[in-house]
Design a protein around this motif. Structure first.
Motif, PDB file in Angstrom:
ATOM      1  N   LYS A  94      45.597  36.285  45.634  1.00 45.03           N
ATOM      2  CA  LYS A  94      46.519  36.323  44.497  1.00 45.03           C
ATOM      3  C   LYS A  94      46.637  34.930  43.885  1.00 45.03           C
ATOM      4  CE  LYS A  94      49.441  39.953  46.532  1.00 45.03           C
ATOM      5  NZ  LYS A  94      50.825  40.270  46.995  1.00 45.03           N
ATOM      6  N   GLY A  95      46.495  33.951  44.729  1.00 48.45           N
ATOM      7  CA  GLY A  95      46.506  32.548  44.356  1.00 48.45           C
ATOM      8  C   GLY A  95      46.106  31.770  45.590  1.00 48.45           C
ATOM      9  N   ILE A  96      45.814  30.501  45.444  1.00 49.44           N
ATOM     10  CA  ILE A  96      45.449  29.712  46.623  1.00 49.44           C
ATOM     11  C   ILE A  96      46.637  29.669  47.575  1.00 49.44           C
ATOM     12  CG2 ILE A  96      44.868  27.401  47.440  1.00 49.44           C
ATOM     13  CD1 ILE A  96      43.170  27.065  44.933  1.00 49.44           C
ATOM     14  N   GLY A  97      46.412  30.192  48.795  1.00 49.14           N
ATOM     15  CA  GLY A  97      47.461  30.279  49.796  1.00 49.14           C
ATOM     16  C   GLY A  97      48.087  31.648  49.941  1.00 49.14           C
ATOM     17  N   GLU A  98      47.629  32.629  49.139  1.00 48.20           N
ATOM     18  CA  GLU A  98      48.231  33.968  49.189  1.00 48.20           C
ATOM     19  C   GLU A  98      47.149  35.021  49.001  1.00 48.20           C
ATOM     20  OE1 GLU A  98      51.891  36.506  47.121  1.00 48.20           O
ATOM     21  OE2 GLU A  98      51.188  34.640  46.210  1.00 48.20           O
ATOM     22  N   THR A  99      47.156  36.041  49.858  1.00 53.10           N
ATOM     23  CA  THR A  99      46.096  37.052  49.844  1.00 53.10           C
ATOM     24  C   THR A  99      46.636  38.450  49.563  1.00 53.10           C
ATOM     25  OG1 THR A  99      46.309  37.513  52.218  1.00 53.10           O
ATOM     26  CG2 THR A  99      44.741  35.789  51.566  1.00 53.10           C
ATOM     27  N   GLN A 100      45.700  39.342  49.276  1.00 51.67           N
ATOM     28  CA  GLN A 100      45.968  40.773  49.232  1.00 51.67           C
ATOM     29  C   GLN A 100      44.841  41.460  49.988  1.00 51.67           C
ATOM     30  OE1 GLN A 100      47.151  42.443  45.444  1.00 51.67           O
ATOM     31  NE2 GLN A 100      46.249  44.441  45.908  1.00 51.67           N
ATOM     32  N   ILE A 101      45.193  42.287  50.967  1.00 55.05           N
ATOM     33  CA  ILE A 101      44.182  42.939  51.807  1.00 55.05           C
ATOM     34  C   ILE A 101      43.886  44.348  51.312  1.00 55.05           C
ATOM     35  CG2 ILE A 101      44.831  41.557  53.827  1.00 55.05           C
ATOM     36  CD1 ILE A 101      46.276  44.023  54.933  1.00 55.05           C
ATOM     37  N   ASP A 102      42.761  44.890  51.799  1.00 52.52           N
ATOM     38  CA  ASP A 102      42.357  46.283  51.555  1.00 52.52           C
ATOM     39  C   ASP A 102      42.241  46.596  50.066  1.00 52.52           C
ATOM     40  OD1 ASP A 102      42.259  46.742  54.284  1.00 52.52           O
ATOM     41  OD2 ASP A 102      44.309  47.495  54.387  1.00 52.52           O
ATOM     42  N   VAL A 103      41.506  45.751  49.349  1.00 49.42           N
ATOM     43  CA  VAL A 103      41.255  45.977  47.929  1.00 49.42           C
ATOM     44  C   VAL A 103      39.868  46.602  47.781  1.00 49.42           C
ATOM     45  CG1 VAL A 103      41.092  44.919  45.641  1.00 49.42           C
ATOM     46  CG2 VAL A 103      42.636  43.942  47.371  1.00 49.42           C
ATOM     47  N   THR A 104      39.775  47.710  47.059  1.00 52.99           N
ATOM     48  CA  THR A 104      38.483  48.328  46.778  1.00 52.99           C
ATOM     49  C   THR A 104      37.982  47.840  45.419  1.00 52.99           C
ATOM     50  OG1 THR A 104      39.569  50.287  45.863  1.00 52.99           O
ATOM     51  CG2 THR A 104      38.944  50.357  48.179  1.00 52.99           C
ATOM     52  N   ILE A 105      36.658  47.746  45.288  1.00 56.52           N
ATOM     53  CA  ILE A 105      36.032  47.091  44.143  1.00 56.52           C
ATOM     54  C   ILE A 105      35.116  48.056  43.405  1.00 56.52           C
ATOM     55  CG2 ILE A 105      34.661  45.099  43.408  1.00 56.52           C
ATOM     56  CD1 ILE A 105      37.170  44.283  44.912  1.00 56.52           C
ATOM     57  N   SER A 106      35.169  48.033  42.079  1.00 54.48           N
ATOM     58  CA  SER A 106      34.214  48.794  41.265  1.00 54.48           C
ATOM     59  C   SER A 106      32.847  48.118  41.355  1.00 54.48           C
ATOM     60  CB  SER A 106      34.662  48.846  39.806  1.00 54.48           C
ATOM     61  OG  SER A 106      35.920  49.471  39.692  1.00 54.48           O
ATOM     62  N   PRO A 107      31.764  48.892  41.520  1.00 55.37           N
ATOM     63  CA  PRO A 107      30.432  48.298  41.746  1.00 55.37           C
ATOM     64  C   PRO A 107      29.992  47.317  40.664  1.00 55.37           C
ATOM     65  CG  PRO A 107      30.400  50.642  42.257  1.00 55.37           C
ATOM     66  CD  PRO A 107      31.745  50.362  41.665  1.00 55.37           C
ATOM     67  N   GLU A 108      30.365  47.564  39.406  1.00 52.77           N
ATOM     68  CA  GLU A 108      29.891  46.678  38.346  1.00 52.77           C
ATOM     69  C   GLU A 108      30.442  45.256  38.499  1.00 52.77           C
ATOM     70  OE1 GLU A 108      33.467  48.995  36.733  1.00 52.77           O
ATOM     71  OE2 GLU A 108      31.636  49.448  37.864  1.00 52.77           O
ATOM     72  N   LEU A 109      31.592  45.121  39.160  1.00 53.52           N
ATOM     73  CA  LEU A 109      32.170  43.795  39.330  1.00 53.52           C
ATOM     74  C   LEU A 109      31.355  42.926  40.296  1.00 53.52           C
ATOM     75  CD1 LEU A 109      36.039  44.395  39.410  1.00 53.52           C
ATOM     76  CD2 LEU A 109      34.662  43.363  37.604  1.00 53.52           C
ATOM     77  N   PHE A 110      30.613  43.563  41.222  1.00 54.64           N
ATOM     78  CA  PHE A 110      29.779  42.786  42.124  1.00 54.64           C
ATOM     79  C   PHE A 110      28.724  42.007  41.343  1.00 54.64           C
ATOM     80  CE2 PHE A 110      30.823  46.339  45.254  1.00 54.64           C
ATOM     81  CZ  PHE A 110      31.801  45.600  45.891  1.00 54.64           C
ATOM     82  N   GLN A 111      28.103  42.664  40.381  1.00 59.97           N
ATOM     83  CA  GLN A 111      27.093  41.997  39.567  1.00 59.97           C
ATOM     84  C   GLN A 111      27.717  40.835  38.797  1.00 59.97           C
ATOM     85  OE1 GLN A 111      23.918  42.717  39.762  1.00 59.97           O
ATOM     86  NE2 GLN A 111      24.033  44.628  40.923  1.00 59.97           N
ATOM     87  N   GLU A 112      28.901  41.056  38.266  1.00 62.73           N
ATOM     88  CA  GLU A 112      29.595  39.986  37.547  1.00 62.73           C
ATOM     89  C   GLU A 112      29.892  38.802  38.472  1.00 62.73           C
ATOM     90  OE1 GLU A 112      33.065  41.019  35.335  1.00 62.73           O
ATOM     91  OE2 GLU A 112      32.221  42.923  34.627  1.00 62.73           O
ATOM     92  N   ALA A 113      30.277  39.118  39.703  1.00 64.94           N
ATOM     93  CA  ALA A 113      30.622  38.057  40.654  1.00 64.94           C
ATOM     94  C   ALA A 113      29.416  37.172  40.960  1.00 64.94           C
ATOM     95  CB  ALA A 113      31.185  38.663  41.935  1.00 64.94           C
ATOM     96  N   PHE A 114      28.258  37.789  41.165  1.00 58.15           N
ATOM     97  CA  PHE A 114      27.046  37.006  41.416  1.00 58.15           C
ATOM     98  C   PHE A 114      26.630  36.224  40.175  1.00 58.15           C
ATOM     99  CE2 PHE A 114      26.556  39.575  45.254  1.00 58.15           C
ATOM    100  CZ  PHE A 114      26.011  38.670  46.132  1.00 58.15           C
ATOM    101  N   ALA A 115      26.804  36.843  39.010  1.00 62.35           N
ATOM    102  CA  ALA A 115      26.488  36.131  37.763  1.00 62.35           C
ATOM    103  C   ALA A 115      27.375  34.899  37.612  1.00 62.35           C
ATOM    104  CB  ALA A 115      26.660  37.075  36.579  1.00 62.35           C
TER     105      ALA A 115
END
Length: 353
Positions: A328-349
């Motif tokens: 959520k920000g540096i020092g704060e997390t959110q667990i168990d988040v599911t991701i849409s497949p198209e976002l993986f490509q964006e992340a690598f880009a």
């Protein structure tokens, strides 16, 4: 230096480590003490370790080959057979002297030999000191798939002696530094900022205890990773898939754990920016910090497809979902988040741009 008390054991540091070990050995009547090493720790760490032992004990040395490629059931079979041939019984002790591969494997071997013998971990790499030293995770890989076989079982104690770091090269130190940076990202923005100022190994030594304490605090609240312990997997969902892909692909240079996890933290940082509110300025900070220490890796479209295919084997998956830990920000997390497949490509880009 003060020891850190975990659930059923303690982590002892520097001179206190050998004092604790000698006290433990003198008060327990072990039938035989086995020391598991690899070829590197046999040469570079075992002599110093043995010189600190006070007392006359029956020691046996078992050596395995170093490296993630040898973190297998086949290696375990070799160690189990050696223990059996050397007369190990349920009153024996196994001391694991090595990096994360060796302590993970050695802990698993001890936990399963004759339904369990006692073991002590002596991590000798920065990665194993700040990561594998706490939490009781033991296990081995299944082919290229990381840590698919194992149990959670606690050692008798963990001994952290920073002098062993002098046996490492710069690349191995930098690999371990990734896990320390992760601790700041998931729990403590001030710690993240302080780590960014580190310029030498000797400065890193002062940060080992805070990293172990941070991880220990999380593990104590969730020993079996049902909830918040998942935070420690930030960067590891994509990072482990990247590490596995480079491990099994003979045309690629194998990445060290921290090198792969650094890529995972940048790409999962991008996912955090898109999904859980990580500010763009913090995302850019994460990317620039990791690229300062870790050389950028090139990925083809074929590489990315193969890496994403490996995600289905991640240990955190449930009910067919690939679960991520995001920021959520540096020092704060959110667990168990599911991701849409198209976002993986964006992340690598984003990583490669």
């Amino acid at each position: 230096m003060q020891s850190i008390v975990s659930d059923s054991y303690s982590v002892h540091f520097e001179s206190n480590a050998f004092e604790a070990l000698n006290s433990h050995l003198s008060s327990h009547n072990y039938s035989t003490i086995f020391i598991l090493v690899d070829e590197n720790t046999h040469e570079l760490c075992l002599p110093q370790f043995m010189s600190e032992i006070a007392g006359d004990y029956n020691f046996e040395i078992i050596e395995i080959e170093s490296g993630e490629a040898n973190k297998t059931i086949e290696t375990c079979v070799g160690v189990w057979e050696a223990l059996s041939e050397l007369g190990a019984d349920r009153k024996s002790l196994l001391i694991n002297l090595g990096g994360g591969v060796l302590t993970d494997l050695g802990g698993f071997v001890a936990s399963t030999f004759k339904r369990g013998i006692k073991f002590i971990n002596v991590p000798t790499t920065l990665l194993s000191m700040v990561d594998a030293s706490v939490g009781g995770k033991t296990g081995v890989d299944l082919g290229p798939l990381k840590n698919q076989i194992g149990v959670i079982n606690q050692p008798e104690m963990v001994l952290i002696v920073s002098d062993f770091l002098e046996s490492l090269n710069e690349r191995q130190i930098t690999s371990g530094f990734a896990e320390m940076l992760k601790h700041g990202l998931i729990r403590n923005a001030d710690y993240w900022e302080s780590l960014k100022q580190v310029s030498s190994l000797y400065e890193l030594r002062d940060h080992i205890l805070p990293s172990v304490a941070l991880k220990n605090d999380i593990v104590l609240q969730d020993p079996t990773e049902q909830n918040i312990r998942k935070e420690l997997n930030y960067g590891h969902t994509l990072g482990h898939a990247i590490e596995s892909y480079f491990l099994e692909n003979e045309n690629k240079e194998t990445l060290l754990h921290g090198e792969a996890i650094a890529i995972g933290m940048i790409t999962e940082g991008y996912l955090s920016y898109k999904l859980t509110g990580l500010p763009l300025s913090q995302l850019e900070d994460i990317k620039s910090t990791f690229l300062k220490y870790y050389e950028k890796v090139s990925f083809t479209a074929k590489d990315i497809d193969a890496i994403l295919e490996l995600l289905k084997y991640d240990k955190k998956n449930s009910h067919g979902n690939i679960n991520f830990v995001l920021l959520k920000g540096i020092g704060e997390t959110q667990i168990d988040v599911t991701i849409s497949p198209e976002l993986f490509q964006e992340a690598f880009a984003y990583y490669m741009e």
